[in-house]
Motif scaffolding. Structure first.
Motif, mmCIF file in Angstrom:
data_model
loop_
_atom_site.group_PDB
_atom_site.id
_atom_site.type_symbol
_atom_site.label_atom_id
_atom_site.label_comp_id
_atom_site.label_asym_id
_atom_site.label_seq_id
_atom_site.Cartn_x
_atom_site.Cartn_y
_atom_site.Cartn_z
ATOM 1 N N PHE A 17 0.830 -1.207 0.000
ATOM 2 C CA PHE A 17 0.000 0.000 0.000
ATOM 3 C C PHE A 17 0.864 1.256 0.000
ATOM 4 O O PHE A 17 0.618 2.184 -0.780
ATOM 5 C CB PHE A 17 -0.919 -0.010 1.226
ATOM 6 N N GLU A 18 1.877 1.297 0.857
ATOM 7 C CA GLU A 18 2.718 2.488 0.954
ATOM 8 C C GLU A 18 3.508 2.720 -0.330
ATOM 9 O O GLU A 18 3.615 3.857 -0.802
ATOM 10 C CB GLU A 18 3.672 2.368 2.145
ATOM 11 N N PHE A 19 4.053 1.661 -0.907
ATOM 12 C CA PHE A 19 4.842 1.835 -2.136
ATOM 13 C C PHE A 19 3.940 2.208 -3.312
ATOM 14 O O PHE A 19 4.298 3.063 -4.123
ATOM 15 C CB PHE A 19 5.648 0.566 -2.432
ATOM 16 N N ILE A 291 11.218 -6.147 6.260
ATOM 17 C CA ILE A 291 10.382 -5.693 7.374
ATOM 18 C C ILE A 291 10.035 -6.936 8.182
ATOM 19 O O ILE A 291 9.419 -7.872 7.655
ATOM 20 C CB ILE A 291 9.084 -5.030 6.880
ATOM 21 N N ASN A 292 10.421 -6.947 9.443
ATOM 22 C CA ASN A 292 10.199 -8.167 10.216
ATOM 23 C C ASN A 292 10.191 -7.847 11.709
ATOM 24 O O ASN A 292 10.498 -6.738 12.130
ATOM 25 C CB ASN A 292 11.261 -9.219 9.897
ATOM 26 N N ALA A 304 3.441 1.793 10.384
ATOM 27 C CA ALA A 304 4.637 2.607 10.629
ATOM 28 C C ALA A 304 5.867 1.982 9.994
ATOM 29 O O ALA A 304 6.719 2.691 9.424
ATOM 30 C CB ALA A 304 4.850 2.797 12.128
ATOM 31 N N MET A 305 5.985 0.650 10.050
ATOM 32 C CA MET A 305 7.150 -0.003 9.464
ATOM 33 C C MET A 305 7.106 0.077 7.943
ATOM 34 O O MET A 305 8.140 0.229 7.288
ATOM 35 C CB MET A 305 7.230 -1.462 9.926
ATOM 36 N N ALA A 306 5.913 -0.011 7.370
ATOM 37 C CA ALA A 306 5.791 0.144 5.913
ATOM 38 C C ALA A 306 6.204 1.541 5.477
ATOM 39 O O ALA A 306 6.885 1.717 4.460
ATOM 40 C CB ALA A 306 4.351 -0.160 5.487
ATOM 41 N N ARG A 307 5.798 2.548 6.248
ATOM 42 C CA ARG A 307 6.212 3.925 5.935
ATOM 43 C C ARG A 307 7.725 4.067 6.031
ATOM 44 O O ARG A 307 8.347 4.727 5.189
ATOM 45 C CB ARG A 307 5.523 4.917 6.881
ATOM 46 N N GLN A 308 8.319 3.466 7.062
ATOM 47 C CA GLN A 308 9.774 3.539 7.212
ATOM 48 C C GLN A 308 10.471 2.923 5.999
ATOM 49 O O GLN A 308 11.446 3.482 5.482
ATOM 50 C CB GLN A 308 10.212 2.821 8.484
ATOM 51 N N LEU A 312 12.782 4.937 3.326
ATOM 52 C CA LEU A 312 14.172 4.532 3.103
ATOM 53 C C LEU A 312 14.460 4.347 1.620
ATOM 54 O O LEU A 312 15.449 4.875 1.097
ATOM 55 C CB LEU A 312 14.447 3.232 3.859
ATOM 56 N N VAL A 313 13.602 3.629 0.933
ATOM 57 C CA VAL A 313 13.837 3.342 -0.484
ATOM 58 C C VAL A 313 13.792 4.609 -1.324
ATOM 59 O O VAL A 313 14.676 4.851 -2.163
ATOM 60 C CB VAL A 313 12.805 2.321 -0.994
ATOM 61 N N PHE A 314 12.790 5.441 -1.107
ATOM 62 C CA PHE A 314 12.667 6.633 -1.943
ATOM 63 C C PHE A 314 13.734 7.672 -1.612
ATOM 64 O O PHE A 314 14.164 8.423 -2.485
ATOM 65 C CB PHE A 314 11.259 7.218 -1.818
#
Length: 333
Positions: A17-19, A291-292, A304-308, A312-314
């Motif tokens: 979803f975030e990506f 993510i784990n 929150a971890m998905a946003r992180q 990071l990637v972008f």
């Protein structure tokens, strides 16, 4: 950017979803034949950062504080925002004070207010703690809604797919939990029951601070209640044990005798991946982002971890773009 998300549990779905929301072309690969059946499928779905702070570190509260808002935006109408009620029998009043001393975000409630909040518990408990800002959702409804929303926006899903040696993506986001190759992870087994009884109702999750076996009861639709959960240091995904069944049923009966006549409509086991400190991590290894370690806080911490991970990637890509632009300017000069 082409992104492969490995795993369609709650970490994988929120990452997708975030990506996708940031414009990436996302593909999700899941080894299971369909959505569900993983640890996320058997979760309580409680968005309760202040309650969890009682036994967790401060980052769990910090990371989970905005989870209900994220789920409200991603899956409108699924989050119930009625708070969490924490109770203890009169003989266990010390457990309630201990719980209160380890967290914030609550107010104390007495017998009359408990009866107003949960009429079917009237007269059974004298004192409690109400965490009014907390919420909950049905994990299966939330996962299905997120899957459908992602598919409608062009995210590709491949179930029954082995993505071990897949190439052609700019980034891979590993959200495979216990299947990930990480020596630091351990399994924490959680067992749950779903009971059905038309003889009582709850408006919000209720936690009973039984000194031997604390329990939570989360209301679902059709007079059903999710009763959980154990925390056993084990990677075994086998059926619920007789001991756990008796403990869960006994504590549910202590919450309300109507559970003694309830139908057991489902039992389930999920093995949650956890790091030694019980805190989640976003780790990078070349083009692979992992993510784990969401432990028992999957629906609370996954957003929150998905946003992180997306940040990071972008940010990495933007740094590369700036570096290329600088090199080009130097060559032109």
């Amino acid at each position: 950017m082409k992104v492969l998300v490995k795993g369609a549990g709650i970490a994988g779905l929120t990452a997708a979803f975030e990506f996708a929301a940031r414009g990436a072309a996302v593909t999700v690969a899941e080894t299971r034949p369909a959505l569900g059946g993983n640890a996320s499928w058997f979760a309580g779905g409680m968005l309760a950062p202040w309650c969890e702070r009682e036994s967790a570190e401060q980052p769990v509260l910090d990371l989970g504080r905005d989870a209900a808002e994220w789920w409200d935006a991603a899956t409108p109408g699924l989050v119930a925002r009625r708070g969490t009620l924490v109770l203890a029998a009169p003989r266990d009043a010390g457990e309630l004070d201990r719980f209160a001393s380890r967290t914030t975000g609550y107010r104390r409630v007495e017998e009359d207010e408990i009866a107003l909040l949960e009429p079917d518990l009237a007269g059974r408990f004298r004192r409690g703690l109400l965490f009014p800002a907390e919420g909950h959702l049905d994990p299966r409804q939330a996962m299905a809604a997120l899957h459908d929303k992602l598919a409608a926006t062009g995210v590709e899903f491949h179930f029954g797919a082995d993505a071990q040696h897949v190439f052609g993506f700019d980034r891979q986001i590993d959200c495979t939990g216990m299947a990930a190759q990480n020596d630091w992870l351990r399994g924490v087994r959680g067992e749950m029951l779903t009971l059905r009884t038309p003889d009582m109702s709850l408006s919000r999750p209720v936690r009973l601070l039984h000194p031997r076996f604390p329990l939570y009861a989360v209301p679902r639709t059709d007079h059903r209640f999710m009763i959980g959960a154990t925390m056993i240091e084990s990677q075994s995904g086998g059926p619920v044990t007789a001991r756990s069944m008796m403990e869960l049923l006994g504590t549910a009966y202590a919450l309300h005798p109507a559970f003694g006549e309830a139908e057991i409509v489902e039992t389930g086991v999920g093995v949650r991946a956890a790091f030694p400190d019980n805190l989640p991590r976003v780790e990078t290894n070349g083009e692979i982002i992992a993510i784990n370690g969401l432990y028992r806080h999957g629906f609370l911490l996954a957003p929150a971890m998905a946003r992180q991970a997306a940040d990071l990637v972008f940010s990495q890509d933007r740094t590369k773009e700036l570096a290329h632009e600088t090199d080009g300017q130097r060559r032109s000069a």
